[in-house]
Design a protein around this motif. Structure first.
Motif, PDB file in Angstrom:
ATOM      1  N   ILE A 136       0.813  -1.072   0.061  1.00  0.00           N
ATOM      2  CA  ILE A 136       0.001   0.001   0.077  1.00  0.00           C
ATOM      3  C   ILE A 136       0.846   1.075   0.029  1.00  0.00           C
ATOM      4  N   ASP A 137       1.989   1.145   0.897  1.00  0.00           N
ATOM      5  CA  ASP A 137       2.902   2.331   0.708  1.00  0.00           C
ATOM      6  C   ASP A 137       3.654   2.558  -0.728  1.00  0.00           C
ATOM      7  N   TYR A 138       3.897   1.267  -1.210  1.00  0.00           N
ATOM      8  CA  TYR A 138       4.628   1.248  -2.802  1.00  0.00           C
ATOM      9  C   TYR A 138       3.365   1.963  -3.617  1.00  0.00           C
ATOM     10  N   LEU A 139       2.085   1.571  -3.431  1.00  0.00           N
ATOM     11  CA  LEU A 139       1.140   2.273  -4.346  1.00  0.00           C
ATOM     12  C   LEU A 139       0.759   3.599  -3.955  1.00  0.00           C
ATOM     13  N   GLY A 140       1.068   4.310  -2.974  1.00  0.00           N
ATOM     14  CA  GLY A 140       1.192   5.755  -2.600  1.00  0.00           C
ATOM     15  C   GLY A 140      -0.167   6.065  -1.929  1.00  0.00           C
ATOM     16  N   ILE A 141      -0.597   5.177  -1.396  1.00  0.00           N
ATOM     17  CA  ILE A 141      -2.069   5.389  -0.510  1.00  0.00           C
ATOM     18  C   ILE A 141      -1.837   5.298   0.926  1.00  0.00           C
ATOM     19  N   ASP A 142      -2.476   6.494   1.461  1.00  0.00           N
ATOM     20  CA  ASP A 142      -2.076   6.583   2.850  1.00  0.00           C
ATOM     21  C   ASP A 142      -3.046   6.003   3.724  1.00  0.00           C
ATOM     22  N   GLN A 143      -4.304   6.111   3.462  1.00  0.00           N
ATOM     23  CA  GLN A 143      -5.520   5.452   4.054  1.00  0.00           C
ATOM     24  C   GLN A 143      -6.246   4.618   3.127  1.00  0.00           C
ATOM     25  N   LEU A 144      -6.601   3.494   3.576  1.00  0.00           N
ATOM     26  CA  LEU A 144      -7.406   2.664   2.865  1.00  0.00           C
ATOM     27  C   LEU A 144      -8.941   2.871   3.146  1.00  0.00           C
ATOM     28  N   PHE A 145      -9.674   2.949   2.029  1.00  0.00           N
ATOM     29  CA  PHE A 145     -10.989   3.246   2.359  1.00  0.00           C
ATOM     30  C   PHE A 145     -11.618   2.135   3.007  1.00  0.00           C
ATOM     31  N   CYS A 146     -11.591   0.986   2.571  1.00  0.00           N
ATOM     32  CA  CYS A 146     -12.003  -0.307   3.259  1.00  0.00           C
ATOM     33  C   CYS A 146     -10.898  -1.495   3.274  1.00  0.00           C
ATOM     34  N   VAL A 147     -11.005  -2.192   4.108  1.00  0.00           N
ATOM     35  CA  VAL A 147     -10.120  -3.665   4.237  1.00  0.00           C
ATOM     36  C   VAL A 147     -11.317  -4.754   4.286  1.00  0.00           C
ATOM     37  N   ALA A 148     -11.481  -5.698   3.515  1.00  0.00           N
ATOM     38  CA  ALA A 148     -12.573  -6.618   3.516  1.00  0.00           C
ATOM     39  C   ALA A 148     -12.027  -8.090   3.218  1.00  0.00           C
ATOM     40  N   GLY A 149     -12.532  -8.993   3.757  1.00  0.00           N
ATOM     41  CA  GLY A 149     -12.079 -10.399   3.637  1.00  0.00           C
ATOM     42  C   GLY A 149     -12.892 -11.229   4.444  1.00  0.00           C
ATOM     43  N   GLY A 150     -12.934 -12.583   4.109  1.00  0.00           N
ATOM     44  CA  GLY A 150     -13.694 -13.737   4.854  1.00  0.00           C
ATOM     45  C   GLY A 150     -12.788 -14.649   5.553  1.00  0.00           C
ATOM     46  N   SER A 151     -13.015 -15.347   6.454  1.00  0.00           N
ATOM     47  CA  SER A 151     -12.055 -16.336   7.036  1.00  0.00           C
ATOM     48  C   SER A 151     -10.855 -15.920   7.346  1.00  0.00           C
ATOM     49  N   MET A 152      -9.690 -16.582   6.881  1.00  0.00           N
ATOM     50  CA  MET A 152      -8.390 -15.918   7.083  1.00  0.00           C
ATOM     51  C   MET A 152      -8.070 -14.673   6.710  1.00  0.00           C
ATOM     52  N   GLY A 153      -9.104 -14.315   5.635  1.00  0.00           N
ATOM     53  CA  GLY A 153      -8.910 -12.757   5.114  1.00  0.00           C
ATOM     54  C   GLY A 153      -9.595 -12.245   6.077  1.00  0.00           C
ATOM     55  N   GLY A 154     -10.604 -12.333   6.912  1.00  0.00           N
ATOM     56  CA  GLY A 154     -11.326 -11.550   8.009  1.00  0.00           C
ATOM     57  C   GLY A 154     -10.193 -11.403   8.953  1.00  0.00           C
TER      58      GLY A 154
END
Length: 383
Positions: A136-154
């Protein structure tokens, strides 16, 4: 990025940018493979990070280059879907320890010139999130609008908020828990022992011998797959029906449809997944215990976080039952976080988060719409 770019993207972090692992050692250099969908807006405020589950990868919403099948979250991600790629810039990376391009057991160990095998440091959920933060730093994004995922992703979603609360505006942990249960650790151990009992495992060095422990990995997948379904689904879909026959053969062939189905699941899985990665992923889930990192009090993991949460569970999920989600919700309430909680009634078991479940779509869409309004995200604009 064009979603039809099946190879995705690769970023290489040099030895001067190592990944510090919870186990002690570092990984350097580090490679992360990822996919993106949609466009980042001028304010860089519309980025959503998807965190994949145990056997997932970065191919969330495009045709998988190995299997030719749709991405694992094609039901949720795409133009006009709840995670709308006409509106959001969606990122999904293969986790550390994986086998689809990110540094894992199959990768070359610079110290030996051979694959890491079990020389790769044991990976934790927090290690996965640290690597994602580097991306995310490499992509130049300071804050993510959302992080989402299920199971291990959760689990990764929860860890993101605990590790980087200021970098997550909204969070969607689905069908997950803040720690792995004893029962789930037991299932993971059965899978690992199945892999390690295969003569072709060769102590994890099977690539050096040009073989793979396919039989052991297939059995591990068969056992795990049972946990992703519910008894009602198994009974409704298979019951005691025979496979291509009218009566038993009185042998150990796959007489029943459910046997044939599980064997198919095992045989197709070994074509796309690495056995050692399976060991690493299941162990990472076993070690996950977010409260233990905060004095045994889960609420402390979220103390002061301004992240908006939408926690979702399914009534027939016995692998990550609703009681686990309620524990997360109670901790969030105790920490003063903004949280909504939905328990969806379905007979589709743990895998419901990957399937066509309208209630999940409506819940996710509504939550993201409200969060987007609060974030000031209206329509897609060119970068």
């Amino acid at each position: 990025m064009n979603p039809e770019d099946l190879q995705g993207r690769i970023v290489h972090f040099p030895a001067s940018q190592p990944l510090q692992m919870d186990a002690g050692p570092i990984i350097a250099p580090l490679t992360i493979a990822y996919q993106t969908y949609g466009e980042l807006n001028n304010a860089r405020s519309n980025a959503i990070l998807l965190c994949h589950a145990l056997t997932g990868d970065q191919h969330a919403a495009n045709v998988h280059p190995t299997t030719g099948k749709p991405g694992w979250w094609q039901t949720m991600v795409g133009p006009g879907k709840p995670i709308d790629t006409d509106r959001y810039f969606v990122i999904c990376s293969n986790v550390v320890g994986g086998c689809m391009g990110t540094t894992g057991p199959m990768s070359i160990n610079p110290a030996t010139g051979k694959s890491y095998g079990l020389d790769l440091p044991v990976v934790t959920i927090r290690d996965m999130v640290r690597a994602q933060a580097m991306l995310i730093d490499y992509l130049g994004i300071d804050q993510l609008f959302c992080v989402a995922g299920g199971s291990m992703g959760g689990m990764q979603v929860l860890q993101w908020v605990a590790s980087y609360p200021e970098r997550v505006f909204a969070a969607m942990p689905i069908a997950t828990a803040a720690r792995h249960s004893s029962q789930n650790i037991a299932f993971g151990e059965v899978g690992r022992q199945s892999v390690m009992a295969d003569p072709d495992w060769r102590g994890g060095r099977y690539l050096d011998f040009g073989v793979r422990p396919q039989k052991g990995l297939a059995v591990a997948r068969m056992a795990a797959h049972i946990t992703y379904l519910s008894e009602d689904v198994l009974q409704h879909k298979f019951g005691r029906k025979y496979q291509d026959r009218e009566k038993p053969t009185f042998s150990f062939d796959a007489d029943f449809q459910i046997e044939s189905y599980l064997r198919h699941q095992g045989s197709t899985f070994v074509e796309r997944f690495d056995a050692n990665s399976y060991l690493y992923m299941t162990r990472a889930m076993d070690y996950f215990d977010l409260a233990a990192d905060y004095g045994g009090v889960l609420a402390n993991a979220f103390r002061g976080a301004k992240t908006r949460f939408c926690v979702t569970s399914f009534t027939s999920d016995w692998l990550f039952p609703t009681v686990n989600s309620r524990a997360v919700v109670h901790a969030l309430n105790a920490s003063g976080a903004s949280v909504s909680f939905v328990e969806i009634e379905t007979d589709r078991g743990h895998d419901a988060f990957l399937l066509n479940v309208p209630e999940l779509f409506a819940t996710s869409r509504g939550f993201l719409e409200a969060a987007a309004r609060a974030r000031g995200i209206a329509v897609r604009t060119a970068a």
